[in-house]
Design a protein around this motif. Structure first.
Motif, PDB file in Angstrom:
ATOM      1  N   MET A   1       0.841  -1.199   0.000  1.00 43.88           N
ATOM      2  CA  MET A   1       0.000   0.000   0.000  1.00 43.88           C
ATOM      3  C   MET A   1       0.881   1.255   0.000  1.00 43.88           C
ATOM      4  SD  MET A   1      -2.874   1.233   2.774  1.00 43.88           S
ATOM      5  CE  MET A   1      -3.899  -0.201   2.457  1.00 43.88           C
ATOM      6  N   VAL A   2       0.580   2.182  -0.896  1.00 48.60           N
ATOM      7  CA  VAL A   2       1.348   3.422  -0.975  1.00 48.60           C
ATOM      8  C   VAL A   2       0.944   4.354   0.169  1.00 48.60           C
ATOM      9  CG1 VAL A   2       1.865   5.431  -2.380  1.00 48.60           C
ATOM     10  CG2 VAL A   2       1.501   3.215  -3.483  1.00 48.60           C
ATOM     11  N   LYS A   3       1.928   4.828   0.876  1.00 48.35           N
ATOM     12  CA  LYS A   3       1.660   5.728   2.006  1.00 48.35           C
ATOM     13  C   LYS A   3       1.230   7.092   1.488  1.00 48.35           C
ATOM     14  CE  LYS A   3       3.687   7.482   6.291  1.00 48.35           C
ATOM     15  NZ  LYS A   3       4.892   7.508   7.158  1.00 48.35           N
ATOM     16  N   LYS A   4       0.156   7.616   2.036  1.00 47.24           N
ATOM     17  CA  LYS A   4      -0.352   8.911   1.599  1.00 47.24           C
ATOM     18  C   LYS A   4       0.535  10.037   2.098  1.00 47.24           C
ATOM     19  CE  LYS A   4      -5.253   7.697   1.242  1.00 47.24           C
ATOM     20  NZ  LYS A   4      -6.626   8.035   1.670  1.00 47.24           N
ATOM     21  N   THR A   5       0.684  11.050   1.250  1.00 45.91           N
ATOM     22  CA  THR A   5       1.425  12.240   1.646  1.00 45.91           C
ATOM     23  C   THR A   5       0.598  13.037   2.640  1.00 45.91           C
ATOM     24  OG1 THR A   5       0.480  13.604  -0.122  1.00 45.91           O
ATOM     25  CG2 THR A   5       2.508  12.347  -0.632  1.00 45.91           C
ATOM     26  N   LEU A   6       1.263  13.942   3.352  1.00 45.06           N
ATOM     27  CA  LEU A   6       0.536  14.798   4.291  1.00 45.06           C
ATOM     28  C   LEU A   6      -0.510  15.622   3.548  1.00 45.06           C
ATOM     29  CD1 LEU A   6       0.027  16.022   7.039  1.00 45.06           C
ATOM     30  CD2 LEU A   6       1.942  17.599   6.637  1.00 45.06           C
ATOM     31  N   LYS A   7      -0.170  16.096   2.350  1.00 40.63           N
ATOM     32  CA  LYS A   7      -1.119  16.885   1.566  1.00 40.63           C
ATOM     33  C   LYS A   7      -2.380  16.083   1.279  1.00 40.63           C
ATOM     34  CE  LYS A   7      -1.497  19.664  -2.652  1.00 40.63           C
ATOM     35  NZ  LYS A   7      -0.789  20.192  -3.845  1.00 40.63           N
ATOM     36  N   GLN A   8      -2.224  14.824   0.893  1.00 36.97           N
ATOM     37  CA  GLN A   8      -3.392  14.000   0.599  1.00 36.97           C
ATOM     38  C   GLN A   8      -4.191  13.703   1.855  1.00 36.97           C
ATOM     39  OE1 GLN A   8      -4.568  12.978  -2.552  1.00 36.97           O
ATOM     40  NE2 GLN A   8      -6.305  12.633  -1.180  1.00 36.97           N
ATOM     41  N   ARG A   9      -3.510  13.506   2.957  1.00 38.49           N
ATOM     42  CA  ARG A   9      -4.205  13.262   4.222  1.00 38.49           C
ATOM     43  C   ARG A   9      -5.024  14.485   4.641  1.00 38.49           C
ATOM     44  NH1 ARG A   9       0.213  12.283   8.148  1.00 38.49           N
ATOM     45  NH2 ARG A   9      -1.479  11.988   9.660  1.00 38.49           N
ATOM     46  N   ILE A  10      -4.467  15.667   4.403  1.00 40.16           N
ATOM     47  CA  ILE A  10      -5.200  16.901   4.714  1.00 40.16           C
ATOM     48  C   ILE A  10      -6.451  17.002   3.855  1.00 40.16           C
ATOM     49  CG2 ILE A  10      -5.117  19.425   4.561  1.00 40.16           C
ATOM     50  CD1 ILE A  10      -2.114  19.211   5.306  1.00 40.16           C
ATOM     51  N   VAL A  11      -6.322  16.727   2.572  1.00 38.40           N
ATOM     52  CA  VAL A  11      -7.470  16.771   1.662  1.00 38.40           C
ATOM     53  C   VAL A  11      -8.523  15.759   2.104  1.00 38.40           C
ATOM     54  CG1 VAL A  11      -8.260  16.315  -0.696  1.00 38.40           C
ATOM     55  CG2 VAL A  11      -6.181  17.651  -0.318  1.00 38.40           C
ATOM     56  N   ASP A  12      -8.097  14.533   2.388  1.00 36.87           N
ATOM     57  CA  ASP A  12      -9.041  13.488   2.798  1.00 36.87           C
ATOM     58  C   ASP A  12      -9.779  13.878   4.074  1.00 36.87           C
ATOM     59  OD1 ASP A  12      -8.213  12.003   0.636  1.00 36.87           O
ATOM     60  OD2 ASP A  12      -6.974  10.606   1.800  1.00 36.87           O
ATOM     61  N   ALA A  13      -9.050  14.438   5.034  1.00 38.19           N
ATOM     62  CA  ALA A  13      -9.668  14.846   6.294  1.00 38.19           C
ATOM     63  C   ALA A  13     -10.668  15.975   6.066  1.00 38.19           C
ATOM     64  CB  ALA A  13      -8.592  15.286   7.285  1.00 38.19           C
ATOM     65  N   SER A  14     -10.292  16.923   5.221  1.00 37.17           N
ATOM     66  CA  SER A  14     -11.181  18.059   4.971  1.00 37.17           C
ATOM     67  C   SER A  14     -12.467  17.611   4.279  1.00 37.17           C
ATOM     68  CB  SER A  14     -10.468  19.119   4.129  1.00 37.17           C
ATOM     69  OG  SER A  14     -10.231  18.666   2.809  1.00 37.17           O
ATOM     70  N   LEU A  15     -12.375  16.607   3.409  1.00 35.02           N
ATOM     71  CA  LEU A  15     -13.574  16.104   2.745  1.00 35.02           C
ATOM     72  C   LEU A  15     -14.554  15.530   3.771  1.00 35.02           C
ATOM     73  CD1 LEU A  15     -11.974  14.308  -0.346  1.00 35.02           C
ATOM     74  CD2 LEU A  15     -13.333  16.412  -0.372  1.00 35.02           C
ATOM     75  N   VAL A  16     -14.035  14.801   4.719  1.00 32.53           N
ATOM     76  CA  VAL A  16     -14.886  14.227   5.765  1.00 32.53           C
ATOM     77  C   VAL A  16     -15.507  15.329   6.614  1.00 32.53           C
ATOM     78  CG1 VAL A  16     -14.914  12.822   7.856  1.00 32.53           C
ATOM     79  CG2 VAL A  16     -13.590  12.063   5.873  1.00 32.53           C
ATOM     80  N   LEU A  17     -14.683  16.254   7.067  1.00 37.13           N
ATOM     81  CA  LEU A  17     -15.152  17.287   7.997  1.00 37.13           C
ATOM     82  C   LEU A  17     -16.047  18.318   7.324  1.00 37.13           C
ATOM     83  CD1 LEU A  17     -11.817  17.814   9.984  1.00 37.13           C
ATOM     84  CD2 LEU A  17     -13.872  16.587  10.744  1.00 37.13           C
ATOM     85  N   PHE A  18     -15.707  18.722   6.081  1.00 29.26           N
ATOM     86  CA  PHE A  18     -16.546  19.691   5.374  1.00 29.26           C
ATOM     87  C   PHE A  18     -17.925  19.113   5.088  1.00 29.26           C
ATOM     88  CE2 PHE A  18     -12.647  21.947   3.279  1.00 29.26           C
ATOM     89  CZ  PHE A  18     -12.341  22.528   4.496  1.00 29.26           C
ATOM     90  N   GLN A  19     -17.980  17.832   4.713  1.00 29.22           N
ATOM     91  CA  GLN A  19     -19.283  17.210   4.461  1.00 29.22           C
ATOM     92  C   GLN A  19     -20.088  17.074   5.752  1.00 29.22           C
ATOM     93  OE1 GLN A  19     -19.719  14.091   1.110  1.00 29.22           O
ATOM     94  NE2 GLN A  19     -17.700  13.678   1.957  1.00 29.22           N
ATOM     95  N   PHE A  42       0.267  21.879   7.735  1.00 29.15           N
ATOM     96  CA  PHE A  42      -0.827  22.355   6.887  1.00 29.15           C
ATOM     97  C   PHE A  42      -0.349  23.504   6.001  1.00 29.15           C
ATOM     98  CE2 PHE A  42      -4.277  25.149   5.759  1.00 29.15           C
ATOM     99  CZ  PHE A  42      -5.318  24.299   5.418  1.00 29.15           C
ATOM    100  N   TYR A  43       0.268  24.509   6.628  1.00 25.59           N
ATOM    101  CA  TYR A  43       0.651  25.704   5.870  1.00 25.59           C
ATOM    102  C   TYR A  43       1.863  25.475   4.976  1.00 25.59           C
ATOM    103  CZ  TYR A  43      -2.857  28.287   8.463  1.00 25.59           C
ATOM    104  OH  TYR A  43      -4.054  28.731   8.974  1.00 25.59           O
ATOM    105  N   HIS A  44       2.522  24.367   5.141  1.00 26.31           N
ATOM    106  CA  HIS A  44       3.571  23.986   4.192  1.00 26.31           C
ATOM    107  C   HIS A  44       2.953  23.535   2.868  1.00 26.31           C
ATOM    108  CE1 HIS A  44       7.379  22.406   2.682  1.00 26.31           C
ATOM    109  NE2 HIS A  44       6.751  21.273   2.399  1.00 26.31           N
ATOM    110  N   ASN A  45       1.733  23.012   2.950  1.00 26.06           N
ATOM    111  CA  ASN A  45       1.054  22.492   1.758  1.00 26.06           C
ATOM    112  C   ASN A  45      -0.011  23.436   1.205  1.00 26.06           C
ATOM    113  OD1 ASN A  45       1.883  19.455   1.292  1.00 26.06           O
ATOM    114  ND2 ASN A  45       1.764  19.730   3.514  1.00 26.06           N
ATOM    115  N   PHE A  46      -0.637  24.197   2.070  1.00 32.90           N
ATOM    116  CA  PHE A  46      -1.693  25.126   1.639  1.00 32.90           C
ATOM    117  C   PHE A  46      -1.513  26.453   2.363  1.00 32.90           C
ATOM    118  CE2 PHE A  46      -3.502  20.823   1.513  1.00 32.90           C
ATOM    119  CZ  PHE A  46      -3.866  20.743   0.168  1.00 32.90           C
ATOM    120  N   LYS A  47      -1.639  27.541   1.625  1.00 32.86           N
ATOM    121  CA  LYS A  47      -1.462  28.839   2.272  1.00 32.86           C
ATOM    122  C   LYS A  47      -2.701  29.263   3.053  1.00 32.86           C
ATOM    123  CE  LYS A  47      -2.696  31.792  -1.697  1.00 32.86           C
ATOM    124  NZ  LYS A  47      -2.183  32.812  -2.654  1.00 32.86           N
ATOM    125  N   SER A  48      -3.847  28.601   2.792  1.00 35.93           N
ATOM    126  CA  SER A  48      -5.081  28.940   3.496  1.00 35.93           C
ATOM    127  C   SER A  48      -6.099  27.826   3.310  1.00 35.93           C
ATOM    128  CB  SER A  48      -5.671  30.252   2.935  1.00 35.93           C
ATOM    129  OG  SER A  48      -6.067  30.061   1.575  1.00 35.93           O
TER     130      SER A  48
END
Length: 216
Positions: A1-19, A42-48
């Motif tokens: 299994m390919v380990k997810k990057t922090l950026k992908q983990r942030i996106v996945d978490a936001s999808l759950v929480l935003f929904q 977080f701010y290393h991957n997204f500025k906001s």
């Protein structure tokens, strides 16, 4: 299994929480706490948080553009190109259902700088689809009395609304829904002289026992 990057983990978490709670109710603190990361990560991957919402959109629209261009290049007639592009557009609602749901529900929250980028990407996709419709009208495969722009927008609009009602646990798979959409679209815009090609193409992509074009 390919380990997810922090950026992908942030996106996945936001999808759950935003929904779950809505874009405005979810903070950056809550996102990083959900995955056990730091705000610095977080701010290393997204500025906001706005850029994060834009990324959610960019993931699926970039997929649609890439797949649509590949479909255009792979096939050589307007009918086969259109069918392949319809399949690409419907498929994205299955593969990226969470991304699309979050984006459509929360897109008005984005500032102008991101809205401009989004409109450019969406125009890029519509241009590919509209080119196929226009070429089909020139070759007399598609009815020329139908305005090309309206046909394009009607196809996009019909399929885009799928996010409101499609359920992966529902009675029909996305492949079956795609067959319905394709049948409806071709019946509406294909000329009599090109109907045989449309029938043959539908025979190739669905079992002979099913309903649709093959029972003409």
């Amino acid at each position: 299994m390919v380990k997810k990057t922090l950026k992908q983990r942030i996106v996945d978490a936001s999808l759950v929480l935003f929904q779950q709670d809505g874009y405005h109710s979810v903070t950056v603190d809550r996102i990083v706490e959900y995955i056990g990361a730091s705000k610095g990560g977080f701010y290393h991957n997204f500025k906001s948080k706005d850029e994060l919402l834009y990324e959610i959109h960019d993931v699926f629209i970039s997929y649609v553009i890439k797949q649509s261009q590949e479909a255009y290049d792979q096939y050589n007639t307007p009918i086969t190109r259109l069918c392949a592009m319809v399949q690409t557009l419907t498929q994205v609602f299955d593969v990226y259902q969470a991304h699309i749901t979050v984006f459509y529900e929360e897109s008005r929250s984005l500032p102008e700088e991101y809205s401009v980028l989004i409109h450019k990407k969406r125009d890029q996709y519509r241009d590919i689809l509209q080119r196929v419709i226009a070429e089909g009208q020139e070759t007399k495969d598609f009815r020329s009395e139908l305005p090309c722009t309206i046909v394009t927008m009607a196809i996009v609009g019909m399929i885009n609304w799928t996010y409101k009602w499609f359920k992966q646990t529902g009675p029909l798979t996305m492949e079956e829904i795609t067959e319905v959409f394709t049948d409806m679209i071709l019946r509406a815009i294909v000329t009599e002289q090109a109907m045989e090609e449309a029938i043959q193409f539908m025979v190739m992509v669905k079992p002979a026992t099913e309903t649709g074009f093959i029972n003409q």
